[in-house]
Design an enzyme around this catalytic site. Structure first.
Site: not given
Length: 644
Positions: A386, A337
């Site tokens: 992801d 992230c």
RNA sequence: GCCUUUUUAGCUCAGUUGGUAGAGCAGCUCAUUCGUAAUGAGCAGGUCGCGGGUUCGAAUCCCGUGAAAGGCUCCA
């Protein structure tokens, strides 16, 4: 007289003080013999406990969860009694029933107990069970209870009692053993006919690693010997599906002591499987508007200080990588992230650009505690499927719903039916553990709950299971022996956009903060494949399996024809190889069957003459001779059906 | 990280009370050229996880350590 209401709505009158067992008897002796537990006004009750007022009643037989729980809970008391007789002076912790069976936590003091001693305990339990010991309930005051267990030296029980309210404390006695217990229990021990103590393990008292470690003995009991045998056979069968065993047998992955624990090495067949899964998801994601990105495996410490991960996990992670440049520190990325946030920051964004969905199969490294590593399901280096969605607050719910759709589509395509959806929220008692404002947490939790409802998911809510930066929705799937693993995950995050100062320009020319959704439908490639192996027993869907067909020439005379068939199939994008070893056809069939190759294509004189193959389907057998073209047509048809 | 257990050939496992290793499969060679779940023969393969110690002598006993298994705790 009191009125008793039955589950079907019928009402009967009985004398005050009647017991559930007597009610069962009044219906039929057979029922009375089978009934193991009851609930009165939805509270599980001892069968011999007097019912004093108008009530609704349910009677539970073995097939009811409640009956099993009562059975196993009583069994844990029986085991405790046996242990106390065999090892006088031991101290008891807690002894509940679990999903299958029960355990009891025991402090053996200086003494040790090993697996070899369990047989003895089992025999003692069976002996005591045959005594037909009743379970007698007794209400007791807090002072009395403390006195009793203090005298006995059961310090753990005293600790438990101290946390209980006076007036709500009950003891149960069977034979020589008396335990602090809420109940309920069986009428007597004689229904416990088969006992197996399965394992010994350590367990911290009250689950706190600062406390003493007690010895936990796991066991399971049944009302029939045959049921125990069935269960043991089931466990044996489950072991055969263990992904660690199949991973080795099917040559999918391996580990090397020299490379390091928790760092899987993917073998060619495993790599093909994994690649195909990735291609599958990439295609789905493309249709949902995801944009591929690629980021490096390391990042400067500064990056994780900004994200807050350094403060939270820095000490318990792989330590920084240093360079010849003094003071320069890089960390292996434990998640993708922060990198994706920096990609968002690459240029200013308009409200019209959102949502932006950055996807990456990102390999991350986490220093998991050594005792936690487990095959492919818990590793130190793994690849997340992801993606991070940056959206406006008003788009959050819709985006969340779309992610749920992707997860459900994947589960459907791979035939995962038994999953549960778990909403993990903050622990309201301990808000310190989390970062972010109350307001944002509430908004995020609300969004998840609403989206799950709209998608009709059956969810459970777990307090205190949220990530430290936000609540999440996890899809949990069980492995071969019933352990639950988290696969897909969707998490709302208001925190990282704040920390990375992410913004977009609204229609009013003002700056706003986007909301971020972390999501990984597989969770990680490693864990997903592990669970997939166990669910399929290594028989992967045709579209996914590394080798779809193996061509078996009957003898060396037909190798050239086999080669021709192989090339032809490969031209049609069918993954086929040739087993041209100088072995008998029987042996080649056996070995390729065991490798779970979906189709074995036997070629000999007849096939060469008619330009065809004899098809043998894995686990089914000979399906006869078809032309090569026909085989290609059939296999493609079958593959297409798997995507419907 | 903690508790318990395990660790012998590529794999699955034997190895009695301490006397310096054994099978099957896989591999290699040869024979066989086969019709739907193991063809036969031969050969080769191990510092018994690693490091110390006890002993005339250790796979075996003791200590330390790695890894794996079942749990506990943890899980961004």
């Amino acid at each position: 007289m009191i009125k008793i209401t039955f589950p079907d709505g019928s009402i009967k009158e009985y004398e005050q003080g009647i017991t559930a067992y007597e009610i069962a008897q009044s219906i039929s002796p057979r029922l009375a013999a089978d009934v193991l537990a009851a609930s009165v006004n939805n509270i599980v009750y001892d069968l011999d406990r007097k019912i004093t007022e108008d009530s609704s009643i349910k009677l539970y037989k073995w097939d009811d969860e409640e009956a099993k729980k009562t059975f196993w809970h009583s069994s844990s008391h029986l085991m405790a009694e046996a242990l106390e007789i065999l090892y006088p002076g031991i101290k008891f912790g807690i002894g509940p029933s679990i999903e299958v069976g029960f355990y009891y936590d025991v402090d053996f003091g200086e003494r040790q107990i090993s697996e070899a001693d369990l047989k003895n305990v089992e025999n003692k339990m069976l002996e005591l069970a045959r005594e037909k010991q009743t379970f007698t309930r007794k209400d007791i005051s807090k002072v009395e209870a403390l006195n009793f267990f203090d005298k006995k030296g059961d310090e753990y029980k005293c600790e438990l009692i101290n946390d209980l309210e006076d007036g709500s404390i009950t003891l149960y006695t069977n034979g020589l053993f008396t335990d602090l217990c809420r109940g309920p229990h069986l009428r007597d021990t004689s229904v416990i006919k088969a006992v197996k103590l399965t394992s010994i393990a350590g367990a911290y008292w009250r689950g706190n690693e600062n406390n003493k470690m007690l010895t936990r003995i796991y066991g399971v009991t049944y009302p029939k010997k045959s049921m125990l045998d069935e269960y043991l056979v089931f466990l044996e069968e489950a072991k055969k599906r263990d992904h660690r065993k199949l991973g080795k047998e099917l040559e999918l992955f391996t580990f090397s002591q020299r490379v390091g624990p928790g760092l899987p090495l993917w073998l060619p067949r495993g790599a093909v499987l994994r690649e195909r899964l990735e291609m599958f998801l990439k295609k789905v994601q493309k249709s949902y508007g995801y944009l591929p990105v690629i980021t490096p495996h390391i990042g400067q410490k500064e990056l994780y200080v900004t994200s807050g991960h350094y403060a939270k996990y820095g000490k318990d992670s792989f330590q920084p990588i240093h360079t010849p440049q003094e003071g320069e520190e890089f960390l292996l990325k434990p998640m993708n992230c922060p990198h994706h946030c920096e990609i968002y920051r690459n240029k200013p964004h308009s409200y019209k650009d959102l949502p932006l969905r950055y996807a990456e199969f990102g390999t991350v490294y986490r220093y998991e505690q050594s005792g936690e590593l487990h095959g492919l399901t818990r590793v130190r280096g793994f690849t997340q499927d992801d993606a991070h969605i940056f959206c406006r607050p008003d788009q959050l719910k819709e985006e969340f719903c779309k992610v749920i759709d992707i997860v459900l589509y994947i589960f459907k395509t791979l035939d995962f039916k038994e999953y549960t959806a778990q909403i993990s929220l903050r622990d309201p008692e301990d808000k310190e553990k989390y970062i972010g404002t109350d307001e944002n947490w509430q908004k995020a939790e609300q969004a998840i709950i609403e989206a799950s409802q709209e998608k009709g998911l059956k969810t459970t809510i777990e307090l205190g299971e949220a990530a430290f930066y936000g609540p999440k929705l996890d899809f949990m799937v069980k492995d071969a022996i019933g352990r639950k693993w988290q696969l897909g995950t969707i998490q709302v995050d208001y925190n990282l956009p704040e920390r990375f100062d992410l913004e977009y320009v609204g229609a009013d020319d003002k700056k706003y903060r986007p909301v971020m959704i972390h999501r990984a439908p597989f969770g990680s490639m490693e864990r997903f494949i592990a669970v997939l192996i166990e669910h399929t027993g290594g028989k992967f869907p045709l579209w996914l399996t590394p080798d779809q067909a193996v061509i078996l020439p009957l003898s060396e005379k037909y190798n050239d024809f086999a080669k021709k068939v192989g090339e032809l199939l490969n031209n049609y994008d069918i993954r086929a190889s040739i087993d041209d070893r100088n072995e008998t056809i029987g042996k080649k069939i056996r070995e390729n069957e065991m490798k779970r190759i979906p189709f074995l294509l036997i070629v000999g004189e007849k096939e060469e003459a008619s330009n065809s193959v004899s098809v043998r389907r894995q686990g089914v057998g000979d399906e006869g001779m078809v032309s090569i073209e026909k085989f290609v047509e059939n296999i493609n048809k079958e593959i297409n059906e798997q995507f419907k």
